[in-house]
Enzyme design. Structure first.
Site, PDB file in Angstrom:
ATOM      1  CD  GLU A 154       0.754   0.376   3.072  1.00  0.00           C
ATOM      2  OE1 GLU A 154       0.708   1.625   2.961  1.00  0.00           O
ATOM      3  OE2 GLU A 154       1.705  -0.208   3.613  1.00  0.00           O
ATOM      4  CD  GLU A 173       7.626   1.576  -0.534  1.00  0.00           C
ATOM      5  OE1 GLU A 173       7.951   2.772  -0.412  1.00  0.00           O
ATOM      6  OE2 GLU A 173       8.365   0.719  -1.066  1.00  0.00           O
TER       7      GLU A 173
END
Length: 350
Positions: free
Chosen positions: A174, A317
């Site tokens: 994300e 991430e």
């Protein structure tokens, strides 16, 4: 158009016969029973998920969902919201940490604009925007229930598309400045712990700003009054579009009998929503790492995750999840390449 209930109904129990066969294979290898610990657990889990004792797990993807958060108006992050679209372009250019680690793991990075507060164009970008960022949860709901369900559907459909292409391992990733705040709020709503226990330093804020963030989460709970018995209500009122997308990734992986490796704090909040919606999805998840973010230990426990790594990471991430890909590969190599007592001519346990 698939509904969340239909997603849930597509998730079936693990294949017990395949797991028993995998256990027999593990016990026949030249080692004391259970001596490879979590690697053996991963091998059995992969067999149960796929229905194959030695599945081909070579095609892997980290699904990086990107979305912005209205709660940034409250000054909860050390970085400005403009960083979200800038980092999306960095992902697409291959320059972020998750890109480096994914290349090492022979995995693909799928970058998804599910709620960035900017108009982005790039041939490699998955354009699935539900809306331009969420509302400020300290003043009202993040999104409508319909928007939350639509965002979950995005994650589910992206996994379905790639599962049809032969991908069998997915990681949650994300990007969204401010997203530890809604993740903390979700955790408080669903576990009942205090905001002070749930709220950490996120992007590196100082203690004064952390305490302010605690107050923001407290206000979000008071103003929105989410129903802890209704995970979708919690997601819609407190969550983020990228968090909702990751819920869909988890449900999609489970529905398509694929492994889903859960990253850090934000991803674990999505995992908690997913297991509250579909408890049977927990069997398809692999916990990757224990984040440095305050509250993550309690969050992974609530979500039923068992992290493999303790690396003091807190980037997000999907970086921790991609590192865990190597352990999944290792478990499969043990199953495929390690000699048995019989083939090696080694005496077994008496």
């Amino acid at each position: 158009m698939v509904t969340i209930q239909e997603m849930i109904e597509r998730i079936k129990p693990l294949d017990q016969k395949a797991m028993e066969e995998a256990q027999r294979r593990l016990d026949s290898l030249t080692k004391p029973p259970g001596s490879l610990g979590r690697l053996e657990e991963m091998a059995k889990q992969a067999a149960g998920i796929t229905g194959e004792v030695t599945p081909d797990l070579s095609r892997k993807a980290v699904m990086v969902m990107a979305g912005d958060h209205g709660v940034c108006e409250e000054g909860v992050s050390a970085f400005p919201p403009e960083v979200t679209p800038q980092m999306v372009l960095n992902f697409l250019g291959g320059g972020a940490a998750v890109n480096v680690l994914a290349r090492q793991a022979s995995a693909d990075v799928v970058c998804v604009d599910i709620g960035v507060n900017a108009e982005l164009e790039h041939p490699g970008l998955e354009q699935r925007k539900i809306r331009r960022g969420t509302g400020n949860i300290a003043r009202g709901p993040a999104m409508t229930r319909a928007e939350a369900e639509a965002a979950v559907r995005v994650g589910f459909e992206l996994v379905a598309e790639r599962a049809a292409q032969g991908y069998r391992v997915f990681a949650t990733g994300e990007m969204g400045i401010g997203n530890t705040t809604p993740s903390s709020a979700i955790m408080v709503a669903l576990t009942g712990i205090s905001p002070d226990q749930a709220v950490g330093r996120g992007t590196g804020i100082d203690e004064a700003r952390r305490l302010h963030k605690v107050d923001v989460v407290r206000r979000a709970l008071e103003i929105n009054a989410p129903d802890p018995a209704d995970a979708l209500d919690v997601l819609a009122k407190l969550g983020g579009l990228e968090i909702a997308g990751l819920v869909g990734v988890i449900l999609g992986a489970a529905a398509h009998r694929c492994l889903v490796v859960v990253d850090g704090f934000i991803s674990s909040a999505a995992a908690l929503i997913a297991v509250r919606l579909a408890p049977q999805a927990a069997a398809y998840m692999v916990g990757s790492h224990m984040s440095m973010e305050q509250g993550h230990a309690l969050l992974v426990e609530a979500a039923g995750l068992k992290p493999v790594l303790h690396m003091d990471m807190r980037l997000g991430e999907g970086t921790g999840a991609v590192l865990a890909f190597h352990f999944i590969d290792a478990a499969q190599l043990i199953m495929k390449e390690m000699a048995t007592f019989e083939s090696a001519g080694v005496s077994g346990k008496e």
